[in-house]
Write an enzyme that holds these catalytic residues in place. Structure first.
Site, PDB file in Angstrom:
ATOM      1  N   ASP A   1      -2.949  -0.820 -17.437  1.00  9.11           N
ATOM      2  CA  ASP A   1      -2.156  -0.882 -16.076  1.00  9.11           C
ATOM      3  C   ASP A   1      -1.593   0.627 -16.134  1.00  9.11           C
ATOM      4  OD1 ASP A   1      -0.694  -1.012 -13.851  1.00  9.11           O
ATOM      5  OD2 ASP A   1      -0.393  -3.124 -14.099  1.00  9.11           O
TER       6      ASP A   1
ATOM      7  N   ASP B   1      -0.872   2.991  -8.503  1.00 10.42           N
ATOM      8  CA  ASP B   1      -0.736   2.071  -9.362  1.00 10.42           C
ATOM      9  C   ASP B   1      -2.055   1.219  -9.425  1.00 10.42           C
ATOM     10  OD1 ASP B   1      -0.140  -0.194 -11.054  1.00 10.42           O
ATOM     11  OD2 ASP B   1       1.597  -0.891  -9.662  1.00 10.42           O
TER      12      ASP B   1
ATOM     13  N   HIS C   1       2.613  -5.856  -5.126  1.00  8.43           N
ATOM     14  CA  HIS C   1       4.005  -5.252  -4.714  1.00  8.43           C
ATOM     15  C   HIS C   1       3.705  -4.151  -4.025  1.00  8.43           C
ATOM     16  CE1 HIS C   1       3.128  -2.459  -7.669  1.00  8.43           C
ATOM     17  NE2 HIS C   1       2.813  -3.330  -8.544  1.00  8.43           N
TER      18      HIS C   1
ATOM     19  N   HIS D   1       8.425  -1.542  -7.072  1.00  5.45           N
ATOM     20  CA  HIS D   1       8.391  -3.028  -6.654  1.00  5.45           C
ATOM     21  C   HIS D   1       9.053  -2.953  -5.489  1.00  5.45           C
ATOM     22  CE1 HIS D   1       6.984  -4.060 -10.987  1.00  5.45           C
ATOM     23  NE2 HIS D   1       6.087  -4.469 -10.124  1.00  5.45           N
TER      24      HIS D   1
ATOM     25  N   GLU E   1      -2.904  -6.961  -7.392  1.00  6.83           N
ATOM     26  CA  GLU E   1      -3.109  -7.098  -8.839  1.00  6.83           C
ATOM     27  C   GLU E   1      -3.706  -8.519  -9.302  1.00  6.83           C
ATOM     28  OE1 GLU E   1      -0.252  -5.639 -11.644  1.00  6.83           O
ATOM     29  OE2 GLU E   1       1.032  -5.337  -9.970  1.00  6.83           O
TER      30      GLU E   1
ATOM     31  N   GLU F   1      -6.664  -3.848 -10.326  1.00  6.83           N
ATOM     32  CA  GLU F   1      -5.560  -3.274  -9.783  1.00  6.83           C
ATOM     33  C   GLU F   1      -5.901  -2.199  -8.803  1.00  6.83           C
ATOM     34  OE1 GLU F   1      -1.777  -2.470 -11.245  1.00  6.83           O
ATOM     35  OE2 GLU F   1      -0.710  -2.962  -9.420  1.00  6.83           O
TER      36      GLU F   1
END
Ligand code: CO
Length: 291
Positions: free
Chosen positions: A85, A96, A155, A163, A188, A276
């Site tokens: 990740d 992300d 998020h 976040h 994700e 993700e």
């Protein structure tokens, strides 16, 4: 959002996607976790970008928040289900993304989280709820015979913040936040052979400063000096110059200055996959920045 901000999100996404794919190709049986994280994190710096958080490398029942420690002796083993990740930022604009590398025979599990992600991405447009995205993810994962992880979520993203609201659940529920044009967030999905719930392990390698207040012990002060440039983004214990930072880290966490990110794992012996992407909601769908 201004065009320049969108451009930074897109550029960060391109860098993250390229490096995530390169990192995934490095994961083979016998490769040390530490050499993988050093290589991938080095590629981000070489690209002229910053790390929004340390590269997460989580294996098997560990779903998230593991990374190599200093002197880590672990290597990838036959049969491992490896999640990486990656968070990249340009001037705080974050991409992300995550993928799973299967060193065994778990194609279905890997496909389940990937399909959950694709079905959710197809559903994104203004007016859709986060609950509907969760429903699409849950359906895709369960139809392949696995469980979604209910207590891990996608998020929102904001400059220097990994976040922010809303959370994007991996299971369906009525209602939830309504998506609006310009919203930036990460989806994700996690698929598991286990219980579908993660809990904290004792191990914590990733920390984040969450409060600013005067701190007296010199070792704790040195840590805060070193992580100031993170602007509240998470950092790795491995990045600190102090070779034995555990006591000051624990006291800073106890005082509420740092947040610990313990490894999050499903039940022992289970396997978890993750996929993700980061996206920006547009008038009629979305731009996936990390493709
Ligand atoms: Co994320």
């Amino acid at each position: 959002m201004k065009d320049e901000e969108i451009d930074l999100y897109i550029e960060a996404g391109k860098i993250a996607a390229r490096i995530l794919a390169q990192g995934a190709r490095e994961i083979r049986v016998g490769v040390p976790l530490l050499s993988l994280v050093e290589k991938v994190e080095g590629m981000v710096i070489d690209a002229g970008a910053g790390l929004a958080f340390p590269l997460n490398v989580s294996r098997n029942e560990d779903a998230a928040h593991d990374t190599a420690s200093r002197g880590d002796q672990r290597v990838f083993e036959p049969g491992d289900v490896v999640k990486i990740d990656l968070g990249v930022h340009l001037d705080g604009y974050i991409a992300d993304c995550a993928t799973t590398v299967d060193l065994g025979d778990h194609e279905g599990l890997v496909a389940a989280s990937r399909e959950g992600l694709e079905r959710a991405l197809e559903s994104v447009r203004p007016g859709v709820t986060t609950g509907a995205l969760g429903k699409a993810i849950q359906k895709a994962i369960e139809s392949r015979g696995f469980r979604p992880v209910v207590n891990l979520t996608g998020h929102g993203l904001a400059p220097y913040m990994i976040h922010t609201p809303p959370n994007i659940p991996n299971v369906g529920f009525p209602g939830g936040a309504i998506l609006k044009e310009g919203l930036v967030f990460a989806i994700e999905p996690f698929a598991t052979t286990g219980s579908g719930q993660v809990s904290e392990k004792p191990r914590a390698e990733i920390f984040q400063q969450v409060a600013v207040r005067p701190v007296r012990p010199p070792a704790a002060r040195r840590i805060l000096d070193e992580v100031r440039e993170r602007r509240g983004m998470p950092f790795s214990r491995r990045w600190l110059s102090d070779p034995r930072p555990d006591i000051p880290l624990a006291s800073l966490a106890r005082d509420g200055v740092l947040r610990r990110y313990p490894v999050l794992a499903d039940v022992a012996g289970s396997l978890v996959s993750q996929a993700e992407h980061t996206l920006i909601v547009t008038g009629d769908g979305c731009i996936v920045t990390t493709r």
